[in-house]
Design an enzyme around this catalytic site. Structure first.
Site, PDB file in Angstrom:
ATOM      1  N   MET A  22       7.128 -40.327   9.455  1.00  0.00           N
ATOM      2  CA  MET A  22       5.688 -40.311   9.170  1.00  0.00           C
ATOM      3  C   MET A  22       5.045 -41.602   9.681  1.00  0.00           C
ATOM      4  O   MET A  22       3.916 -41.926   9.305  1.00  0.00           O
ATOM      5  CB  MET A  22       5.448 -40.140   7.673  1.00  0.00           C
ATOM      6  N   LEU A  41       6.269 -47.604  11.234  1.00  0.00           N
ATOM      7  CA  LEU A  41       7.703 -47.784  11.455  1.00  0.00           C
ATOM      8  C   LEU A  41       8.229 -49.121  10.944  1.00  0.00           C
ATOM      9  O   LEU A  41       7.540 -50.139  11.020  1.00  0.00           O
ATOM     10  CB  LEU A  41       8.008 -47.660  12.950  1.00  0.00           C
ATOM     11  N   HIS A  92      13.549 -46.806  10.092  1.00  0.00           N
ATOM     12  CA  HIS A  92      13.301 -45.806  11.141  1.00  0.00           C
ATOM     13  C   HIS A  92      14.004 -46.216  12.440  1.00  0.00           C
ATOM     14  O   HIS A  92      14.610 -45.387  13.134  1.00  0.00           O
ATOM     15  CB  HIS A  92      11.810 -45.685  11.449  1.00  0.00           C
ATOM     16  N   GLN A 120       3.527 -31.949   2.381  1.00  0.00           N
ATOM     17  CA  GLN A 120       4.537 -32.516   1.481  1.00  0.00           C
ATOM     18  C   GLN A 120       3.963 -33.521   0.488  1.00  0.00           C
ATOM     19  O   GLN A 120       4.698 -34.184  -0.224  1.00  0.00           O
ATOM     20  CB  GLN A 120       5.696 -33.106   2.287  1.00  0.00           C
ATOM     21  N   ASP A 155      16.436 -41.352   1.525  1.00  0.00           N
ATOM     22  CA  ASP A 155      15.885 -40.111   0.988  1.00  0.00           C
ATOM     23  C   ASP A 155      17.023 -39.087   0.904  1.00  0.00           C
ATOM     24  O   ASP A 155      17.048 -38.097   1.632  1.00  0.00           O
ATOM     25  CB  ASP A 155      14.748 -39.617   1.881  1.00  0.00           C
TER      26      ASP A 155
HETATM   27  P1  AMP Z   1       9.430 -41.442   6.528  1.00  0.00           P
HETATM   28  O1  AMP Z   1       8.620 -41.998   7.662  1.00  0.00           O
HETATM   29  O2  AMP Z   1       9.321 -42.232   5.274  1.00  0.00           O
HETATM   30  O3  AMP Z   1       9.251 -39.956   6.347  1.00  0.00           O
HETATM   31  O4  AMP Z   1      10.943 -41.614   6.958  1.00  0.00           O
HETATM   32  C1  AMP Z   1      11.419 -41.081   8.159  1.00  0.00           C
HETATM   33  C2  AMP Z   1      12.920 -41.182   8.185  1.00  0.00           C
HETATM   34  O5  AMP Z   1      13.303 -42.542   8.047  1.00  0.00           O
HETATM   35  C3  AMP Z   1      13.578 -40.415   7.031  1.00  0.00           C
HETATM   36  O6  AMP Z   1      14.768 -39.812   7.500  1.00  0.00           O
HETATM   37  C4  AMP Z   1      13.881 -41.510   6.049  1.00  0.00           C
HETATM   38  O7  AMP Z   1      14.977 -41.223   5.201  1.00  0.00           O
HETATM   39  C5  AMP Z   1      14.227 -42.652   6.977  1.00  0.00           C
HETATM   40  N1  AMP Z   1      14.100 -43.926   6.282  1.00  0.00           N
HETATM   41  C6  AMP Z   1      13.047 -44.357   5.557  1.00  0.00           C
HETATM   42  N2  AMP Z   1      13.328 -45.561   5.003  1.00  0.00           N
HETATM   43  C7  AMP Z   1      14.592 -45.874   5.391  1.00  0.00           C
HETATM   44  C8  AMP Z   1      15.461 -46.977   5.145  1.00  0.00           C
HETATM   45  N3  AMP Z   1      15.094 -48.011   4.396  1.00  0.00           N
HETATM   46  N4  AMP Z   1      16.691 -46.962   5.714  1.00  0.00           N
HETATM   47  C9  AMP Z   1      17.088 -45.915   6.477  1.00  0.00           C
HETATM   48  N5  AMP Z   1      16.313 -44.855   6.747  1.00  0.00           N
HETATM   49  C10 AMP Z   1      15.086 -44.827   6.200  1.00  0.00           C
END
Ligand code: AMP
Length: 292
Positions: A28, A31, A35, A59, A148
């Site tokens: 989302m 970054l 990410h 969501q 997550d």
């Molecule tokens: P989001 O932008 O929050 O939807 O996250 C996108 C992807 O990045 C998802 O697969 C999250 O689980 C992963 N993600 C978010 N925060 C972290 C983190 N601290 N460490 C590893 N992966 C992450």
């Protein structure tokens, strides 16, 4: 790096790359290193790295932060390019949802607990957008963060139940130096909350050390975590829970692989963290489903 904003252009790109392996990192945006760590691994293991940035309204609940979710397109484009993204797919809302949907996807397992229970409909929105992305991007391998972990359990079910020919890879949570799990939502924390928030991971580590010492009773571990969070933060606990992983079923004792998960409301942010651990104290670092 190619920035693609339409589904048509993404399909054209796919038609030209029929034999290449595609690693896909859905995000989302806003970054951070979490990410980027997924992107680096996907880049290493695939011919082509596709990252998507899309804040998916489906969501978010009616009282959640869809409107104010942090966004910074310019910075994201720069970071994506730097980490080696080949295609940055950034569709608009209208591109993804041009008409009101007449099909609704619904999870009927793995969502009655943890964030699924606190955020009704959240994972239905996640599987809907991912199904669309999987059709549009046609990834070989898809990468998610174990931060997550319930999302990974849900995507695992999506891929298995609906026969997506995709390998799912879950990678370790990236943390700030003081242990706080990186999250786009950490910017919502006040200075004092930011300091307190380190207690979430500390409490999980405490739980791990109890398990290493042979304490396996769920209630004892949960009580310890709750006390640490209540005594050391101004946050309000949403849940502190232990379930089998990835099935997310009830356990009384730590006698199989489990997730220990916490969610805490601070004034402007709800933070989550977890560890996945076996009864010998070994922590799961990587999750894979499919032909990795
Ligand atoms: P989001 O932008 O929050 O939807 O996250 C996108 C992807 O990045 C998802 O697969 C999250 O689980 C992963 N993600 C978010 N925060 C972290 C983190 N601290 N460490 C590893 N992966 C992450």
């Amino acid at each position: 790096m190619k920035v693609i904003k339409t589904i048509e252009e993404m399909s054209q790109f796919n038609r030209r790359n029929t034999t290449a392996t595609i690693g896909f990192v859905p995000t989302m945006g806003f970054l951070h290193e979490g990410h980027l760590s997924l992107a680096r691994e996907a880049k290493n293991k695939n011919d082509v790295l596709v990252m998507s940035i899309f804040v998916n309204p489906l969501q978010f609940g009616p009282n959640e932060d869809f409107k104010r979710y942090p966004r910074n397109e310019e910075r994201d484009v720069r970071l994506a390019e730097k980490v080696g993204v080949d295609v940055l797919f950034m569709p608009s809302l209208e591109e993804m949802y041009p008409v009101k949907s007449i099909i609704q996807m619904e999870m009927i397992g793995r969502v009655d607990v943890l964030c699924g229970a606190s955020r009704p409909g959240h994972f239905d929105g996640v599987i809907t957008v991912l199904t669309k992305f999987f059709h549009i991007v046609k990834p070989t391998n898809v990468y998610f963060g174990l931060k997550d972990a319930q999302q990974i359990a849900v995507v695992d079910a999506l891929i298995t139940d609906l026969n997506f020919p995709i390998t799912l890879i879950g990678l370790p949570t990236k943390r700030e130096v003081d242990g706080l799990a990186m999250s786009s939502r950490n910017v919502y924390l006040s200075n004092s909350e930011r300091k307190e928030a380190t207690v979430l991971y500390k409490s999980l580590q405490k739980a791990k050390s109890l398990i290493e010492k042979g304490i396996v009773e769920k209630k004892l571990i949960i009580d310890e975590i709750r006390q640490m969070i209540n005594d050391n933060t101004s946050g309000k606990i949403d849940y502190v829970s232990i379930f089998s992983y990835p099935n997310l079923e009830e356990v009384q004792q730590i006698d199989e692989q489990v997730i220990i998960a916490v969610a805490v409301y601070f004034k402007q942010a709800r933070l989550i963290d977890n560890i996945i651990i076996s009864n010998n104290g070994n922590q799961m670092e990587i999750f894979t489903r499919g032909e990795a």
